[in-house]
Design a protein around this motif. Structure first.
Motif, PDB file in Angstrom:
ATOM      1  N   UNK A   1       0.835  -1.203   0.000  1.00 57.79           N
ATOM      2  CA  UNK A   1       0.000   0.000   0.000  1.00 57.79           C
ATOM      3  C   UNK A   1       0.870   1.253   0.000  1.00 57.79           C
ATOM      4  N   UNK A   2       1.978   1.228   0.741  1.00 60.66           N
ATOM      5  CA  UNK A   2       2.899   2.368   0.734  1.00 60.66           C
ATOM      6  C   UNK A   2       3.438   2.642  -0.660  1.00 60.66           C
ATOM      7  N   UNK A   3       3.788   1.586  -1.383  1.00 54.69           N
ATOM      8  CA  UNK A   3       4.361   1.766  -2.717  1.00 54.69           C
ATOM      9  C   UNK A   3       3.335   2.343  -3.688  1.00 54.69           C
ATOM     10  N   UNK A   4       2.092   1.849  -3.618  1.00 57.45           N
ATOM     11  CA  UNK A   4       1.040   2.396  -4.479  1.00 57.45           C
ATOM     12  C   UNK A   4       0.763   3.850  -4.100  1.00 57.45           C
ATOM     13  N   UNK A   5       0.618   4.100  -2.794  1.00 57.50           N
ATOM     14  CA  UNK A   5       0.303   5.452  -2.325  1.00 57.50           C
ATOM     15  C   UNK A   5       1.403   6.442  -2.671  1.00 57.50           C
ATOM     16  N   UNK A   6       2.643   5.975  -2.634  1.00 56.42           N
ATOM     17  CA  UNK A   6       3.767   6.850  -2.967  1.00 56.42           C
ATOM     18  C   UNK A   6       3.645   7.386  -4.386  1.00 56.42           C
ATOM     19  N   UNK A   7       3.374   6.497  -5.328  1.00 59.83           N
ATOM     20  CA  UNK A   7       3.257   6.925  -6.715  1.00 59.83           C
ATOM     21  C   UNK A   7       1.933   7.637  -6.980  1.00 59.83           C
ATOM     22  N   UNK A   8       0.915   7.289  -6.230  1.00 64.13           N
ATOM     23  CA  UNK A   8      -0.406   7.892  -6.407  1.00 64.13           C
ATOM     24  C   UNK A   8      -0.460   9.310  -5.852  1.00 64.13           C
ATOM     25  N   UNK A   9       0.399   9.604  -4.902  1.00 62.00           N
ATOM     26  CA  UNK A   9       0.397  10.914  -4.218  1.00 62.00           C
ATOM     27  C   UNK A   9      -0.939  11.151  -3.519  1.00 62.00           C
ATOM     28  N   UNK A  10      -1.406  10.128  -2.801  1.00 61.18           N
ATOM     29  CA  UNK A  10      -2.677  10.266  -2.099  1.00 61.18           C
ATOM     30  C   UNK A  10      -2.450  10.592  -0.624  1.00 61.18           C
ATOM     31  N   UNK A  11      -3.541  10.898   0.056  1.00 59.13           N
ATOM     32  CA  UNK A  11      -3.515  11.202   1.488  1.00 59.13           C
ATOM     33  C   UNK A  11      -3.400   9.880   2.246  1.00 59.13           C
ATOM     34  N   UNK A  12      -2.233   9.602   2.819  1.00 61.71           N
ATOM     35  CA  UNK A  12      -2.004   8.318   3.485  1.00 61.71           C
ATOM     36  C   UNK A  12      -2.955   8.109   4.657  1.00 61.71           C
ATOM     37  N   UNK A  13      -3.387   9.180   5.298  1.00 62.91           N
ATOM     38  CA  UNK A  13      -4.268   9.032   6.455  1.00 62.91           C
ATOM     39  C   UNK A  13      -5.655   8.537   6.058  1.00 62.91           C
ATOM     40  N   UNK A  14      -5.964   8.568   4.753  1.00 62.67           N
ATOM     41  CA  UNK A  14      -7.273   8.112   4.297  1.00 62.67           C
ATOM     42  C   UNK A  14      -7.159   6.897   3.381  1.00 62.67           C
ATOM     43  N   UNK A  15      -6.110   6.109   3.583  1.00 63.81           N
ATOM     44  CA  UNK A  15      -5.912   4.896   2.798  1.00 63.81           C
ATOM     45  C   UNK A  15      -6.504   3.695   3.525  1.00 63.81           C
ATOM     46  N   UNK A  16      -7.258   2.898   2.800  1.00 62.12           N
ATOM     47  CA  UNK A  16      -7.694   1.588   3.290  1.00 62.12           C
ATOM     48  C   UNK A  16      -7.300   0.568   2.224  1.00 62.12           C
ATOM     49  N   UNK A  17      -7.254  -0.690   2.618  1.00 61.60           N
ATOM     50  CA  UNK A  17      -6.877  -1.739   1.673  1.00 61.60           C
ATOM     51  C   UNK A  17      -7.958  -2.802   1.606  1.00 61.60           C
ATOM     52  N   UNK A  18      -7.937  -3.574   0.521  1.00 57.08           N
ATOM     53  CA  UNK A  18      -8.848  -4.698   0.386  1.00 57.08           C
ATOM     54  C   UNK A  18      -8.201  -5.734  -0.518  1.00 57.08           C
ATOM     55  N   UNK A  19      -8.670  -6.966  -0.380  1.00 53.96           N
ATOM     56  CA  UNK A  19      -8.211  -8.050  -1.241  1.00 53.96           C
ATOM     57  C   UNK A  19      -9.116  -8.164  -2.466  1.00 53.96           C
ATOM     58  N   UNK A  20      -8.574  -8.207  -3.666  1.00 45.20           N
ATOM     59  CA  UNK A  20      -9.353  -8.731  -4.790  1.00 45.20           C
ATOM     60  C   UNK A  20      -9.418 -10.246  -4.652  1.00 45.20           C
ATOM     61  N   UNK A  21     -10.275 -10.874  -5.389  1.00 51.27           N
ATOM     62  CA  UNK A  21     -10.358 -12.329  -5.317  1.00 51.27           C
ATOM     63  C   UNK A  21      -9.714 -12.944  -6.556  1.00 51.27           C
TER      64      UNK A  21
END
Length: 732
Positions: A82-102
């Protein structure tokens, strides 16, 4: 609000609520998108929020949902990716959630999420590139959507913290406001990734995303799942591997409380289905079962050890995994020769959460809920066991209560589906007992090793012969991966090159493997072949050094001039432990180094010994070079956790075989170290960049040899057989 999205702690859900809950955890995505990073058709998550691409969903309130295909089992992969995606996305880390695809969705979308397998410390090192591109691609599309709205060039816009700014005018907007438009754009053909030196989220010790739910009890593991009308099952397989189920007397338990059905599972197991798990277990324990144990019932640890010892004879056939010069000739003509034989036992994974899976089968659909290290393998097992086609099957991944390689197997998934097929329309949760979990393991392979070193008149090491005898994991688990019959993974830490290369140059070297496969099934066990190979090589290096009166570190350094990264971690740990300076009174030091899973690691231990057999491990220092470090706090925790695993195996581990069966079936006979026995752990990180190595497994390999070498320094006694409990050596 960082978290992993999943059903909350109230598990008594109705059917519709459960489906919605698991959809929020990644099971409710639209299907049919062909492009790996999105496309002009808007694909929506379960709550209606649009995908920018398969990795990123943005909600109207600016919450960023990052999808993680790899499994989380305590190692921190979920947060790191999630850190790696968020880093390139330039998103607000405090509002990041994760989920599994199936895996079912991934297959339907032409494997949009790539590899689901999580093992071999590959979670980040094998997927960092494409998940980073997923984040960068989403950022470019969001910026383009804002630029289109403003009718300005995208080059004039920047993004940070989920806010897009038009630099010349100062106008701003949020990701949540433009995501609908962004989701309709064609993704760029190529994106530029950040230089790690510019990282702001990746490379930082951010808090884990799953910690809060774990500490509050909101986290749901496979063993927690409850579905409306669900029944519970437990199972017994033949305790002798390779044996069969001969008969059972179902009538003896027909009237027992809660029992619904007795099910034969395959040709070697029987399960009881009941209203509660305890009723199922009580009935199964009372069920008269007759096993056809076969010839394997004659096998014992002693017979296995004898067979492996025969493989150490040079006259026996062996696969050559590493060779230069003529080691045998050099040894034959040497001025001085040193020889030793080591061995390493079976080890059990012993995860905190026993194996389990919940299955719901109908003739038109089969769904499974479980913790798995390989969602695609679990999906394939579901398809095979159900007899249905892929579009009629699905696997919903949950957080794992420990894996260590065991949940990369799918035997428990297959069993759950076969049991559920006997009760169509009724969800059945199969939960193995602790005894079954340990008796039916896929064990760290049993091996022996004969090492011979040769010196010239000036005490220079001129030849080294390492002869392994023992099991091949690939032979059993992935025979297609064998190379002309040879298991290349058996040479981890001793290979000529690759992600587990030897760190020494010797003029004449021969490393070979006499493959001998007993009936006890081997499996990938955290650290795998690096664990025993590091003991063999690093303890023998100490033996060689002492045999010619040389300091163990200086002896190694002379052999490592052509292996600068190996040498760098050795020097780092030697400096940190204070090698070459006096240790505290009564304290002795040992050192070891190895390469595994693409990373260079070294370890040094300080111990004291009382009564000759009670060891106090005061301190262990580890150095690691994994190329890049995504979350240094996680690396520290993984090193400490790996030492718990490695030292537990050294002191307490070891599984023995009697009458073809594993003898250790609970923690009374297969122990784990306690908090009071845990040493202080110090970490030195020396990431050199340019490659991506693993973190969770490599340092296990140096724990045992560092302590064993320190024990020799303290007592003058060389231990070549583990676990230490068999030598009557314990923690002080």
């Amino acid at each position: 609000m960082n978290q992993h999205v999943m059903p909350k702690s109230n598990l008594k859900l109705n059917r519709r609520a459960f489906v919605i809950g698991t959809a929020a955890a990644g099971a409710g995505l639209a299907i049919g998108l062909d492009l790996p990073f999105g496309g002009p058709k808007v694909v929506r998550a379960a709550d209606g929020s649009p995908e920018v691409n398969v990795w990123v969903v943005i909600r109207p309130d600016n919450t960023t949902v990052i999808r993680v295909a790899r499994s989380e089992m305590g190692q921190g992969t979920l947060t790191g990716l999630a850190q790696l995606v968020a880093e390139e996305l330039e998103c607000d880390w405090s509002k990041v959630v994760t989920e599994y695809p199936t895996p079912g969705q991934s297959v339907a979308r032409k494997r949009a999420w790539g590899d689901f397998s999580t093992g071999g410390s590959r979670g980040i090192r094998s997927s960092h590139d494409y998940v980073r591109k997923g984040g960068a691609t989403a950022r470019v599309m969001l910026i383009q959507a804002a630029a289109n709205e403003w009718k300005v060039p995208a080059s004039e816009c920047t993004a940070a913290n989920s806010i897009i700014t038009h630099t010349p005018s100062g106008r701003t907007t949020t990701y949540g406001k433009v995501v609908e438009a962004a989701a309709r754009l064609e993704p760029p053909a190529d994106v530029k990734l950040k230089d790690p030196k510019d990282w702001k989220i990746a490379g930082k010790a951010v808090k884990r995303l799953d910690t809060v739910d774990k500490t509050t009890g909101a986290m749901i593991y496979g063993a927690d799942i409850k579905l409306p009308g669900m029944l519970n099952a437990t199972i017994k397989d033949c305790p002798v591997f390779g044996g069969k189920l001969k008969s059972y007397d179902e009538a003896k338990i027909a009237g027992m409380k809660g029992v619904k059905k007795v099910v034969k599972v395959g040709d070697s197991a029987v399960a009881v289905v009941a209203d509660t798990w305890w009723h199922a277990k009580t009935a199964l324990d009372a069920l008269p079962i007759v096993w056809d144990e076969g010839e394997n019932a004659k096998v014992s640890s002693e017979s296995i050890a004898k067979w492996l010892a025969e493989g150490l004879d040079n006259a026996q056939p062996a696969y050559i995994g590493n060779q230069n010069g003529d080691a045998k000739a050099a040894i034959a003509s040497a001025v001085k020769k040193v020889e030793a034989v080591y061995n390493y036992p079976y080890q059990n994974h012993a995860t905190m959460e026993p194996l389990n899976a919940t299955a719901l089968y109908t003739p038109d659909k089969c769904e499974v809920w479980c913790g798995t290290q390989n969602g695609e393998a679990a999906f394939a097992a579901t398809i095979e066991a159900s007899g249905l086609t892929a579009e009629k099957c699905e696997v919903h991944k949950l957080i794992l209560g420990g894996g260590f390689g065991r949940r990369g197997m799918t035997d428990y998934v297959r069993q759950a589906v076969l049991i559920a097929k006997e009760m169509p329309g009724t969800p059945v949760k199969l939960l193995w007992s602790r005894e079954e979990d340990m008796a039916q393991g896929k064990f760290h392979p049993v091996t022996q090793c004969k090492l011979t070193g040769a010196f010239d008149a000036d005490n220079n090491l001129t030849a080294l012969h390492v002869r392994l005898s023992g099991q091949s994991i690939l032979y059993t688990v992935r025979p297609a991966a064998l190379v002309n019959g040879m298991d290349t993974a058996a040479f981890q830490g001793l290979s000529p090159s690759g992600d587990a290369a030897i760190g020494y140059s010797v003029p004449n070297l021969l490393v070979e493997h006499s493959m001998r496969n007993p009936h006890v099934p081997p499996g990938f066990w955290r650290g795998v072949n690096v664990n025993h190979n590091a003991i063999y090589m690093e303890c023998f290096m100490d033996e060689l050094a002492h045999s010619v009166g040389q300091d163990p570190v200086e002896f190694r350094r002379k052999l490592m001039s052509k292996h600068p990264k190996h040498l760098a971690v050795l020097n780092a740990v030697a400096e940190k432990i204070g090698w070459g300076t006096p240790a505290p009174q009564g304290v002795y030091r040992g050192i070891a180094q190895v390469m595994g899973y693409g990373s260079y690691v070294a370890g040094a231990a300080e111990i004291s010994v009382t009564e000759g057999s009670k060891i106090k491990v005061h301190r262990i220092v580890a150095s690691t070079d994994p190329g890049y470090i995504v979350n240094p706090a996680q690396v520290e925790r993984q090193i400490a956790g790996s030492f718990v695993y490695g030292l537990s195996a050294l002191f307490y581990g070891g599984c023995t075989v009697k009458d073809g069966k594993i003898e250790q079936t609970n923690f009374d006979t297969y122990n784990s170290m306690r908090i009071a026995e845990m040493p202080k752990v110090e970490c030195v990180m020396v990431p050199s960049g340019g490659f991506w190595g693993g973190v969770g497994e490599p340092t296990i390999g140096v724990a045992a040899p560092a302590v064993l070498n320190a024990y020799f320094a303290a007592t003058g006694k060389r231990i070549r057989s583990v676990p230490l409990k068999d030598q009557n050596i314990t923690f002080a």
